[in-house]
Motif scaffolding. Structure first.
Motif, PDB file in Angstrom:
ATOM      1  N   GLU A  72      68.784 -32.720  62.426  1.00  0.00           N
ATOM      2  CA  GLU A  72      67.399 -32.225  61.837  1.00  0.00           C
ATOM      3  C   GLU A  72      67.826 -30.588  62.824  1.00  0.00           C
ATOM      4  N   ARG A  73      68.264 -30.761  64.289  1.00  0.00           N
ATOM      5  CA  ARG A  73      69.036 -30.070  64.892  1.00  0.00           C
ATOM      6  C   ARG A  73      69.052 -28.293  64.150  1.00  0.00           C
ATOM      7  N   ILE A  74      70.329 -29.381  62.922  1.00  0.00           N
ATOM      8  CA  ILE A  74      70.639 -27.737  62.660  1.00  0.00           C
ATOM      9  C   ILE A  74      69.889 -27.352  60.884  1.00  0.00           C
ATOM     10  N   VAL A 112      78.073 -15.565  50.802  1.00  0.00           N
ATOM     11  CA  VAL A 112      77.356 -16.832  51.205  1.00  0.00           C
ATOM     12  C   VAL A 112      75.784 -15.442  51.806  1.00  0.00           C
ATOM     13  N   GLN A 113      74.397 -16.035  51.068  1.00  0.00           N
ATOM     14  CA  GLN A 113      73.685 -14.616  51.248  1.00  0.00           C
ATOM     15  C   GLN A 113      72.981 -15.255  52.965  1.00  0.00           C
ATOM     16  N   PRO A 114      72.851 -14.109  53.183  1.00  0.00           N
ATOM     17  CA  PRO A 114      71.036 -14.043  54.590  1.00  0.00           C
ATOM     18  C   PRO A 114      70.869 -15.646  54.143  1.00  0.00           C
ATOM     19  N   GLY A 115      70.668 -16.293  55.526  1.00  0.00           N
ATOM     20  CA  GLY A 115      69.368 -17.359  55.382  1.00  0.00           C
ATOM     21  C   GLY A 115      70.205 -18.507  54.728  1.00  0.00           C
ATOM     22  N   GLU A 116      71.133 -18.029  53.656  1.00  0.00           N
ATOM     23  CA  GLU A 116      71.770 -19.747  53.386  1.00  0.00           C
ATOM     24  C   GLU A 116      72.432 -21.065  53.841  1.00  0.00           C
ATOM     25  N   LEU A 117      71.787 -22.365  54.065  1.00  0.00           N
ATOM     26  CA  LEU A 117      72.260 -23.133  54.293  1.00  0.00           C
ATOM     27  C   LEU A 117      73.880 -23.653  53.010  1.00  0.00           C
ATOM     28  N   ARG A 140      65.780 -23.013  58.723  1.00  0.00           N
ATOM     29  CA  ARG A 140      64.407 -23.213  59.160  1.00  0.00           C
ATOM     30  C   ARG A 140      64.122 -22.260  59.625  1.00  0.00           C
ATOM     31  N   ARG A 141      64.441 -21.540  60.965  1.00  0.00           N
ATOM     32  CA  ARG A 141      64.795 -20.782  61.514  1.00  0.00           C
ATOM     33  C   ARG A 141      65.356 -19.600  61.242  1.00  0.00           C
ATOM     34  N   GLY A 142      66.197 -19.629  59.708  1.00  0.00           N
ATOM     35  CA  GLY A 142      66.353 -18.470  59.396  1.00  0.00           C
ATOM     36  C   GLY A 142      67.382 -18.040  59.401  1.00  0.00           C
ATOM     37  N   TYR A 143      68.638 -18.569  60.567  1.00  0.00           N
ATOM     38  CA  TYR A 143      69.796 -18.806  60.949  1.00  0.00           C
ATOM     39  C   TYR A 143      70.673 -18.901  59.050  1.00  0.00           C
ATOM     40  N   THR A 144      71.950 -18.666  58.557  1.00  0.00           N
ATOM     41  CA  THR A 144      72.843 -18.424  58.093  1.00  0.00           C
ATOM     42  C   THR A 144      73.860 -19.266  58.190  1.00  0.00           C
ATOM     43  N   LEU A 190      75.517 -17.316  71.050  1.00  0.00           N
ATOM     44  CA  LEU A 190      75.895 -16.108  70.595  1.00  0.00           C
ATOM     45  C   LEU A 190      75.026 -15.491  69.903  1.00  0.00           C
ATOM     46  N   GLU A 191      73.912 -15.428  69.760  1.00  0.00           N
ATOM     47  CA  GLU A 191      72.824 -15.589  69.072  1.00  0.00           C
ATOM     48  C   GLU A 191      73.647 -14.436  67.360  1.00  0.00           C
ATOM     49  N   PRO A 192      74.085 -15.536  66.718  1.00  0.00           N
ATOM     50  CA  PRO A 192      74.759 -15.358  65.677  1.00  0.00           C
ATOM     51  C   PRO A 192      74.422 -14.634  64.663  1.00  0.00           C
ATOM     52  N   ARG A 193      74.832 -14.203  63.485  1.00  0.00           N
ATOM     53  CA  ARG A 193      74.413 -13.959  62.308  1.00  0.00           C
ATOM     54  C   ARG A 193      74.527 -15.224  61.672  1.00  0.00           C
TER      55      ARG A 193
END
Lengths: 330, 246
Positions: free
Chosen positions: B187-189, B34-39, B194-198, B163-166
């Motif tokens: 919508e929350r997910i 899983v790459q950074p920022g991927e959903l 969109r905020r860049g979370y993986t 947890l401010e996770p990666r």
């Protein structure tokens, strides 16, 4: 920071307890002095079982470890009693840490059975190791104070109770308090939240065992004799009953429960075995109608005037004090 | 549709993972990077090993074979709280909240474990933000057990956020959620993405999943059978076979 009405309210029972001895005869002074011993045990067991969810039956064994360690050091090595009690606290804490470590993967009834087995084995050891403990005859240990008055023991026991409660309250008001309650609620979820459940399990066993060791040390040097009966199942059941009747998820509740149950059992002493029937009924009724104990019931019914109303929503400026309030120990 | 090869920058890199329960291979040699920022959406029929994979990737289970790296660090055999400390936050199929603690306390618990946590004020501010984000502010001081099923899912998401996770590993966040609240949860997910979370999202609700993910991985019988763009994956004969049992 201004003190809340609740914090000021606490001064009332403290002042009352300090002022009480001159008004009591020797018998009731003794009863209340012993009740401080039970109050320390019930409160520390409430911290272990009620807050952290570790339903241990080894608490009286830790009290006995503290008592016997202190007593043996005083008898055999002529160590000063206060130093002996400190060693007893350390011994109980170390054994508690070991039991906590051994119980890491145990939950619910498995943990209870394990700790019960430990307590029974320890009791048998106290009986079997006659040459050290004098077995069922009991180990005579030196008293803390010279003279026959129980008044110094009353005050010593009460101060030890306050010190123990302060230490436990400090722990609960820190982030450890929230971690312990999370551990009680769901260990897997707590781990997923980043809580090192193994560490906190060992920590809480260590702390509560050390406090039980303190109670045992005080009790031994107060009554002057230690016997294996300290570790019997009925004795453990009495401490559990005290915490449950008062409120197992509340330190003050457990203290109130301990004093209430012990004083009640003395009031009913003339009724013989019937007092145990009354106490049994009391536990059944409490569990049926006030599962959180009489203390919580009293707060809910009669204590609302000192409770702050909950905020409707969390605003950043309101949330910080809320953090402290949510980790309350009452 | 070949499996995507793990790029060196993969945030979570599971390779050839194996997990056995007795004679059953619940996870049978899966690799997932899983790459950074991927959903990433992870779907599959019941018993395909999705939750077991999430459990392996979050430290709840220890793999019998293969390796798991988080941010390049090998995590095999580490406890779940160590995974959380490395920025892996997860939710559970059936919400596992601290039921007799308040909504606010549920959020405080993970935040207080963070080494970067600076005082109650900062954490409370963060909790207030999360509650606002999830529209649960009015329930902050209520017990978690009093929440509806959908609200419990939202709170679990919030607890993971604290947890401010990666990376988020979300195990069936849409299961049993009322349609009205489902849209909010989706919508929350999407907003988190969109905020860049993986995010790795496991669910059976294909419409909801394909609405938010850009990459879909399909599992069946403990193995990966497809990996790619959602429309392409869902047209795959292997995927259709797995779902229809043909």
């Amino acid at each position: 920071m201004p003190r809340s009405p609740l914090q000021i309210w606490w001064l009332v029972p403290i002042v009352a307890a300090l002022a009480l001895p001159p008004l009591l005869n020797g018998y009731w002074l003794h009863v209340l002095s012993v009740s401080w011993y039970y109050a320390i045990l019930a409160a520390s067991w409430a911290l272990l079982a009620g807050y952290a969810g570790q339903f241990s039956f080894a608490h009286m064994a830790f009290a006995a470890i503290g008592g016997y360690a202190s007593g043996l050091l005083a008898v055999d090595l002529h160590l000063p009693v206060p130093l002996g009690i400190l060693c007893g606290i350390a011994a109980a804490g170390i054994v508690g840490a070991a039991i906590g470590w051994l119980c890491l993967r145990m939950r619910g009834p498995y943990l209870s059975l394990f700790t019960l087995a430990f307590a029974l084995i320890f009791q048998l050891m106290l009986i079997a190791e006659y040459q050290f403990t004098r077995g069922s005859l009991g180990l005579s240990v030196p008293e803390i104070f010279a003279g026959r008055s129980d008044t110094p023991y009353y005050y010593t026991g009460f101060v030890l109770l306050l010190v123990s409660l302060s230490a436990m309250s400090f722990l609960l008001r820190s982030r450890v308090g929230i971690f312990l309650r999370a551990l009680r609620e769901d260990e897997d979820a707590a781990e997923a939240c980043g809580i090192d459940t193994a560490l906190y399990k060992i920590l809480i066993f260590t702390v509560t065992s050390a406090i039980a060791g303190l109670a045992g040390g005080f009790y031994g040097h107060f009554v002057g004799i230690l016997t294996p009966n300290l570790v019997t199942i009925p004795e453990m059941g009495l401490v559990v009953a005290m915490a449950v009747v008062g409120g197992v998820e509340s330190l003050p509740g457990a203290v109130v429960g301990a004093v209430f149950v012990y004083v009640l059992s003395e009031v009913l002493r003339d009724t013989g075995q019937m007092r145990f029937v009354v106490l049994g009924l009391l536990i059944m009724l409490t569990q049926r109608y006030a599962q959180n104990g009489l203390w919580t019931l009293a707060l809910g019914r009669g204590g609302r005037f000192w409770r702050r109303p909950p905020p409707r929503a969390v605003a950043p400026e309101a949330a910080a004090p809320a953090v402290e309030r949510e980790t309350n120990v009452g | 549709m070949a499996s995507q090869l793990a790029a060196p920058t993969a945030l979570v890199d599971a390779r050839a993972l194996i997990k056995r329960f007795g004679g059953i291979r619940a996870v049978d040699g899966i690799s997932l990077a899983v790459q950074p920022g991927e959903l990433v959406g992870l779907i599959g029929p019941n018993g395909s090993g999705k939750t077991t994979l999430i459990n392996l990737m979050s430290g709840a289970l220890v793999p019998d074979g293969g390796t798991i790296r988080v941010g390049g660090v090998v995590m095999n055999g580490k406890a779940a709280h160590v995974f959380a400390g490395h920025g892996v936050a997860r939710t559970f199929q059936i919400p596992r909240l601290f039921r007799r603690m308040t909504v606010l306390e549920n959020l405080l618990a993970p935040a207080l474990t963070r080494k970067s946590a600076h005082g109650h004020g900062t954490i409370a501010l963060r909790a207030a933000e999360v509650l606002t984000f999830l529209r649960l502010s009015h329930l902050a001081h209520g017990e978690a057990r009093a929440l509806s099923g959908g609200q419990q899912k939202l709170l679990e998401l919030g607890r993971a956020m604290m947890l401010e996770p990666r990376v988020f590993l979300l195990d069936e966040p849409f299961a049993g959620v009322h349609p009205k609240l489902l849209g909010e949860l989706v919508e929350r997910i999407a907003e988190l993405s969109r905020r860049g979370y993986t995010i790795v999202l496991v669910d059976h609700n294909l419409d909801a999943v394909r609405g938010v993910v850009r990459r879909l991985v399909v599992m069946a019988r403990g193995r990966q059978i497809a990996d790619g763009a959602p429309d392409e994956v869902l047209r795959s004969p292997d995927v259709i076979d797995a779902y229809t049992g043909a």
